[in-house]
Motif scaffolding. Structure first.
Motif, PDB file in Angstrom:
ATOM      1  N   TRP A   1     -10.136  51.627 -12.871  1.00  0.00           N
ATOM      2  CA  TRP A   1      -9.782  52.185 -14.173  1.00  0.00           C
ATOM      3  C   TRP A   1      -8.881  53.408 -13.999  1.00  0.00           C
TER       4      TRP A   1
ATOM      5  N   LYS B   1     -17.038  53.138 -23.194  1.00  0.00           N
ATOM      6  CA  LYS B   1     -17.138  51.693 -23.003  1.00  0.00           C
ATOM      7  C   LYS B   1     -18.545  51.338 -22.543  1.00  0.00           C
ATOM      8  N   ASP B   2     -18.871  50.072 -22.647  1.00  0.00           N
ATOM      9  CA  ASP B   2     -20.135  49.581 -22.137  1.00  0.00           C
ATOM     10  C   ASP B   2     -20.059  49.554 -20.608  1.00  0.00           C
TER      11      ASP B   2
ATOM     12  N   ASP C   1     -18.778  46.487 -18.857  1.00  0.00           N
ATOM     13  CA  ASP C   1     -17.344  46.186 -18.926  1.00  0.00           C
ATOM     14  C   ASP C   1     -16.549  46.866 -17.827  1.00  0.00           C
ATOM     15  N   LEU C   2     -17.178  47.737 -17.043  1.00  0.00           N
ATOM     16  CA  LEU C   2     -16.446  48.497 -16.025  1.00  0.00           C
ATOM     17  C   LEU C   2     -16.358  47.776 -14.687  1.00  0.00           C
TER      18      LEU C   2
ATOM     19  N   GLY D   1     -19.122  54.879 -18.058  1.00  0.00           N
ATOM     20  CA  GLY D   1     -18.992  54.158 -19.328  1.00  0.00           C
ATOM     21  C   GLY D   1     -19.103  55.095 -20.514  1.00  0.00           C
TER      22      GLY D   1
ATOM     23  N   HIS E   1      -9.730  42.391 -17.805  1.00  0.00           N
ATOM     24  CA  HIS E   1      -9.836  43.590 -18.658  1.00  0.00           C
ATOM     25  C   HIS E   1      -8.492  44.259 -18.820  1.00  0.00           C
TER      26      HIS E   1
END
Length: 154
Positions: A65, A143-144, A147-148, A138, A154
């Motif tokens: 990310w 974000k959840d 989801d990472l 998160g 993504h």
């Protein structure tokens, strides 16, 4: 010749070599090297293992990310502020781009399948630490945590 008539050698005499150490002891093992070396110190303390788990997880999240590139992940012992009922496992400071994971709170208060972390095995300890880092990241990103993970879509 009796023992008291023998000439004694002075050890300070440079012409006389010093006596050699015994090559074998009573059981023939004095001069040998150990088959196994002395016990090595442990890989690290609990803090070191915790810090390695947090750092490696943070590095993974930063690589995945780009929003976390400038965020610092640090390890703290316990939160200073009081909270209502539950002790926080991490704190987030968005102004300073800082996430602090509290080691004692995660180690002592987290449970792996109902088993306290200090009695869980190494794998479950690592999973709990990584889970705390994922949940903190998160929350930082909004974000959840699920989801990472490494998801190519993504």
């Amino acid at each position: 010749m009796r023992w008291f008539d023998r000439a004694r050698r002075d050890r300070q005499d440079p012409q006389v070599p010093a006596p050699r150490a015994a090559r074998h002891g009573r059981h023939g093992r004095v001069g040998r090297s150990l088959v196994t070396k002395p016990p090595l110190p442990s890989v690290g303390s609990r803090f070191d293992r915790f810090d390695v788990a947090v750092t490696s997880t943070a590095d993974f999240l930063r690589a995945t990310w780009p929003e976390l590139q400038g965020v610092r992940f640090e390890v703290g012992s316990m939160p200073i502020h009081e909270s209502d009922g539950e002790v926080p496992r991490w704190s987030i400071d968005r102004e300073r781009a800082l996430i602090v994971i509290y080691r004692v709170a995660v180690e002592r208060l987290s449970k792996a399948h109902g088993v306290p972390m200090h009695r869980a095995d190494a794998f479950h300890r690592r999973v709990l630490i990584e889970g705390a880092v994922f949940r903190a990241a998160g929350e930082y990103l909004g974000k959840d945590p699920w989801d990472l993970g490494a998801d190519p879509f993504h």
